[in-house]
Write a protein that holds these residues in place. Sequence first.
Motif, PDB file in Angstrom:
ATOM      1  N   LEU A 198     -21.355  34.089  43.781  1.00 55.16           N
ATOM      2  CA  LEU A 198     -21.502  34.870  42.430  1.00 55.16           C
ATOM      3  C   LEU A 198     -20.237  34.709  41.510  1.00 55.16           C
ATOM      4  O   LEU A 198     -19.182  34.493  41.968  1.00 55.16           O
ATOM      5  N   GLY A 199     -20.505  34.970  40.146  1.00 55.19           N
ATOM      6  CA  GLY A 199     -19.427  35.059  39.383  1.00 55.19           C
ATOM      7  C   GLY A 199     -19.354  34.079  38.247  1.00 55.19           C
ATOM      8  O   GLY A 199     -18.560  34.133  37.319  1.00 55.19           O
ATOM      9  N   ASP A 200     -20.314  33.034  38.295  1.00 55.30           N
ATOM     10  CA  ASP A 200     -20.410  31.935  37.176  1.00 55.30           C
ATOM     11  C   ASP A 200     -21.743  32.229  36.657  1.00 55.30           C
ATOM     12  O   ASP A 200     -22.516  32.869  36.700  1.00 55.30           O
ATOM     13  N   ASP A 201     -22.291  31.220  35.743  1.00 56.05           N
ATOM     14  CA  ASP A 201     -23.680  31.065  35.066  1.00 56.05           C
ATOM     15  C   ASP A 201     -24.666  30.710  36.194  1.00 56.05           C
ATOM     16  O   ASP A 201     -25.695  31.265  36.059  1.00 56.05           O
ATOM     17  N   PHE A 261     -23.249  44.302  45.781  1.00 56.23           N
ATOM     18  CA  PHE A 261     -24.034  42.876  46.299  1.00 56.23           C
ATOM     19  C   PHE A 261     -23.004  42.235  46.670  1.00 56.23           C
ATOM     20  O   PHE A 261     -23.476  41.238  47.579  1.00 56.23           O
ATOM     21  N   ILE A 270     -22.307  45.084  40.961  1.00 57.89           N
ATOM     22  CA  ILE A 270     -22.274  43.654  41.256  1.00 57.89           C
ATOM     23  C   ILE A 270     -21.194  43.392  42.360  1.00 57.89           C
ATOM     24  O   ILE A 270     -21.498  43.075  43.675  1.00 57.89           O
ATOM     25  N   ASP A 306     -22.248  30.255  28.747  1.00 60.86           N
ATOM     26  CA  ASP A 306     -23.370  30.675  27.544  1.00 60.86           C
ATOM     27  C   ASP A 306     -22.901  31.882  27.264  1.00 60.86           C
ATOM     28  O   ASP A 306     -22.744  32.895  27.854  1.00 60.86           O
ATOM     29  N   ASP A 331     -32.892  35.228  35.731  1.00 65.31           N
ATOM     30  CA  ASP A 331     -32.654  36.215  34.614  1.00 65.31           C
ATOM     31  C   ASP A 331     -33.932  37.136  34.443  1.00 65.31           C
ATOM     32  O   ASP A 331     -34.874  36.564  34.635  1.00 65.31           O
ATOM     33  N   ARG A 382     -16.618  28.498  35.090  1.00 60.98           N
ATOM     34  CA  ARG A 382     -15.851  29.398  34.138  1.00 60.98           C
ATOM     35  C   ARG A 382     -14.134  29.190  34.369  1.00 60.98           C
ATOM     36  O   ARG A 382     -13.436  29.893  33.612  1.00 60.98           O
ATOM     37  N   SER A 391     -24.245  35.179  26.355  1.00 56.86           N
ATOM     38  CA  SER A 391     -25.256  36.136  26.388  1.00 56.86           C
ATOM     39  C   SER A 391     -24.843  37.649  26.067  1.00 56.86           C
ATOM     40  O   SER A 391     -25.810  38.237  25.582  1.00 56.86           O
ATOM     41  N   ASP A 392     -23.691  37.852  26.463  1.00 59.52           N
ATOM     42  CA  ASP A 392     -23.220  39.132  26.195  1.00 59.52           C
ATOM     43  C   ASP A 392     -22.519  39.462  24.996  1.00 59.52           C
ATOM     44  O   ASP A 392     -22.110  40.488  24.714  1.00 59.52           O
ATOM     45  N   ASP A 448     -28.148  29.181  31.313  1.00 60.26           N
ATOM     46  CA  ASP A 448     -27.316  29.155  32.362  1.00 60.26           C
ATOM     47  C   ASP A 448     -27.098  27.774  33.044  1.00 60.26           C
ATOM     48  O   ASP A 448     -26.098  27.381  33.492  1.00 60.26           O
ATOM     49  N   GLU A 500     -22.201  47.623  35.015  1.00 57.57           N
ATOM     50  CA  GLU A 500     -22.980  46.462  35.724  1.00 57.57           C
ATOM     51  C   GLU A 500     -22.303  45.524  36.493  1.00 57.57           C
ATOM     52  O   GLU A 500     -22.690  45.287  37.661  1.00 57.57           O
ATOM     53  N   PHE A 501     -21.112  45.290  35.970  1.00 54.93           N
ATOM     54  CA  PHE A 501     -20.272  44.427  36.897  1.00 54.93           C
ATOM     55  C   PHE A 501     -19.615  45.103  38.059  1.00 54.93           C
ATOM     56  O   PHE A 501     -19.311  44.180  39.215  1.00 54.93           O
TER      57      PHE A 501
HETATM   58  P1  ADP Z   1     -25.032  35.536  33.070  1.00 58.19           P
HETATM   59  O1  ADP Z   1     -25.075  36.430  32.108  1.00 58.19           O
HETATM   60  O2  ADP Z   1     -24.479  34.274  33.059  1.00 58.19           O
HETATM   61  O3  ADP Z   1     -26.675  35.212  33.495  1.00 58.19           O
HETATM   62  P2  ADP Z   1     -24.602  37.956  34.769  1.00 58.19           P
HETATM   63  O4  ADP Z   1     -23.720  38.370  33.634  1.00 58.19           O
HETATM   64  O5  ADP Z   1     -26.065  38.222  34.493  1.00 58.19           O
HETATM   65  O6  ADP Z   1     -24.602  36.217  34.376  1.00 58.19           O
HETATM   66  O7  ADP Z   1     -24.189  37.892  36.158  1.00 58.19           O
HETATM   67  C1  ADP Z   1     -22.651  37.663  36.559  1.00 58.19           C
HETATM   68  C2  ADP Z   1     -22.879  36.982  37.903  1.00 58.19           C
HETATM   69  O8  ADP Z   1     -23.118  38.286  38.936  1.00 58.19           O
HETATM   70  C3  ADP Z   1     -23.538  35.917  38.180  1.00 58.19           C
HETATM   71  O9  ADP Z   1     -23.086  35.105  39.007  1.00 58.19           O
HETATM   72  C4  ADP Z   1     -24.880  36.399  38.936  1.00 58.19           C
HETATM   73  O10 ADP Z   1     -25.496  35.435  39.834  1.00 58.19           O
HETATM   74  C5  ADP Z   1     -24.266  37.693  39.785  1.00 58.19           C
HETATM   75  N1  ADP Z   1     -25.135  38.580  40.033  1.00 58.19           N
HETATM   76  C6  ADP Z   1     -25.784  39.630  39.015  1.00 58.19           C
HETATM   77  N2  ADP Z   1     -26.589  40.581  39.670  1.00 58.19           N
HETATM   78  C7  ADP Z   1     -26.780  40.226  40.892  1.00 58.19           C
HETATM   79  C8  ADP Z   1     -27.270  40.568  41.984  1.00 58.19           C
HETATM   80  N3  ADP Z   1     -28.204  41.709  42.113  1.00 58.19           N
HETATM   81  N4  ADP Z   1     -26.844  40.177  43.293  1.00 58.19           N
HETATM   82  C9  ADP Z   1     -26.101  39.116  43.141  1.00 58.19           C
HETATM   83  N5  ADP Z   1     -25.671  38.389  42.434  1.00 58.19           N
HETATM   84  C10 ADP Z   1     -25.724  38.990  41.137  1.00 58.19           C
END
Ligand code: ADP
Length: 324
Positions: free
Chosen positions: A26-29, A12, A8, A211, A47, A147, A213-214, A75, A4-5
């Motif tokens: 990107l990269g924080d809550d 993205f 991203i 927070d 979400d 973070r 979540s994972d 978040d 997943e990461f």
């Molecule tokens: P959280 O668990 O806090 O909701 P995620 O793990 O879902 O965060 O996402 C990690 C980071 O990647 C966040 O900053 C989120 O905005 C970004 N992100 C996730 N999916 C996408 C996407 N499709 N496009 C742009 N940014 C994304």
Amino acid sequence: MPGEFDIIRRYFAPAAQAAPTVKLGLGDDCALVHAPGATELLAISTDTLVEGVHFLADIDPEDLAWRLLGSAVSDLAAMGAKPLWLTLAITLPDADESWLESFQKGLTASTEAYSITLVGGDTTSGNTRVLTAQVHGSVSSEQALTRSGAQPRDFIYVSGYLGDSRAGLELLSHSDKQTQDSAYLLQRFLRPSPRLALGRGLRGLATAAIDISDGLLADLTHILESSGLGADIDIQALPISHELQNFCGEAQARQWAATGGEDFELCFTVPSNKKTEVETLAATLGLNLSLIGKTRSGSGLNTLYAGDLWISETLSGFDHFGDK
Ligand code: ADP
Ligand code: MG
């Protein structure tokens, strides 16, 4: 196959170019952006819940609304932000009015509870139920909890109790496992409590926050990577409810507390000389805040149990495209 990461980061993030209005992308809550003319930053997060992935088809729609709002608003809590606006995108296989009535009840009650206002969205038909909540909140630039601010030798805390939500999920998928504590554990999965008051109380006190979540280990690792640090945590210090311990025994409870995910509690770091302030905050909020470890310079997260290295079943936390 990328996780997943990785997806991203590779596919993205290239579109997330630096802009003067974007303080944190990107990269924080949440993202933190400057709305022109506003004194505070806007915190924005999205979400999605997908049927068959995040919830079962027969979930009570009222609970589904609470769960969607809880996870999204969490978040904002993790950034220390105040909820303002919500948009809701929803895909449904049919216009089942009794389903929609029930969903509406949960949506209205949860938006009221979190003082967030629905301002728009999108409604479409499709084979699978998919719900996306985008939340907007406000926080001042100096007070936003990110973070990346943890310092070496900070104390690491978590709020509430961990692992309950994972047990709630187990109960939903195995109805034969019901016990006297089922209602509490199910509630913890279906209606999480985003820690908004705690997030506000941590402004100016915590150096970093996220927070859960994972799963605690995965989410704390995000803080450590963003802050360029390592940490040692004591698995025996993880807060475990009596209900969880009764349900599955101590060893399983510990695994779920460390890696279960979707607890929507906060994990945060605080300078070690601010311990009393954390204790005062816990008393004021009537919320359990547990000291579970300490950051250090370097990298890597060591999990210790009675002084020995503790191995979890899975260290990585939930990844939608990770090994199943
Ligand atoms: P959280 O668990 O806090 O909701 P995620 O793990 O879902 O965060 O996402 C990690 C980071 O990647 C966040 O900053 C989120 O905005 C970004 N992100 C996730 N999916 C996408 C996407 N499709 N496009 C742009 N940014 C994304
Ligand atoms: Mg988050």
